[in-house]
Design a protein around this motif. Structure first.
Motif, short mmCIF file in Angstrom:
data_model
loop_
_atom_site.label_atom_id
_atom_site.label_comp_id
_atom_site.label_asym_id
_atom_site.label_seq_id
_atom_site.Cartn_x
_atom_site.Cartn_y
_atom_site.Cartn_z
N ARG A 35 0.84 -1.21 0.00
CA ARG A 35 0.00 0.00 0.00
C ARG A 35 0.87 1.25 0.00
O ARG A 35 0.56 2.24 -0.67
N ALA A 36 1.97 1.23 0.74
CA ALA A 36 2.88 2.37 0.77
C ALA A 36 3.52 2.58 -0.60
O ALA A 36 3.62 3.71 -1.08
N GLU A 37 3.94 1.50 -1.24
CA GLU A 37 4.54 1.59 -2.57
C GLU A 37 3.53 2.11 -3.59
O GLU A 37 3.85 2.93 -4.44
N ALA A 38 2.29 1.63 -3.50
CA ALA A 38 1.24 2.08 -4.41
C ALA A 38 0.95 3.57 -4.19
O ALA A 38 0.72 4.32 -5.15
N ALA A 39 0.98 4.01 -2.94
CA ALA A 39 0.75 5.42 -2.65
C ALA A 39 1.88 6.27 -3.23
O ALA A 39 1.62 7.34 -3.80
#
Length: 135
Positions: free
Chosen positions: A29-33
């Motif tokens: 989720r952090a990478e996608a953000a």
């Protein structure tokens, strides 16, 4: 009826596997953000990444790989020039002086009102003291 005093070994493999899966999902989720912020050309900060990913900033600071990536991307950003207000929309010094004078007058009026109220409170306390002595 007797109780067994034998201690059963704790099996925490499932708990650890669940925690690892949760950490992996959070990292994704952090990478996608980060990818979304880059794509939309928005500023990359810990707060922006946390809000976009729906995770805490503390989690971002704890994970060195994500933390280093955010710091690196933040350093690459070109700082935005502050927006200048067009001269015709800027307040003139005469209008600023007028606003300052009006505010100073208001402060003086409120200070006078506060003094009046303090005097009224003192009178009220005096009346209460007299009433208590009489009763």
């Amino acid at each position: 009826m007797t109780r067994s005093t034998k201690q059963w070994p704790r099996d925490t493999r499932g708990l650890r596997a669940s925690a690892q899966r949760k950490a992996a999902v959070t990292e994704q989720r952090a990478e996608a953000a980060l990818a979304l912020l880059i794509q939309e050309q928005r500023s990359i900060t810990f707060k922006a990444v946390a809000q976009t990913a729906g995770i805490s900033t503390a989690w971002l600071y704890e994970h060195e790989s994500i933390k280093a990536r955010i710091i690196h991307l933040r350093a690459q950003q070109v700082p935005k020039a502050p927006e200048k207000i067009p001269p015709r929309e800027q307040a003139s010094s005469a209008s600023k002086d007028t606003m300052i004078a009006a505010l100073q007058k208001r402060v003086r009026e409120q200070a006078a009102e506060i003094e009046q109220l303090k005097q009224q409170v003192e009178v009220a306390y005096g009346l209460l003291a007299v009433q208590r002595k009489e009763s």
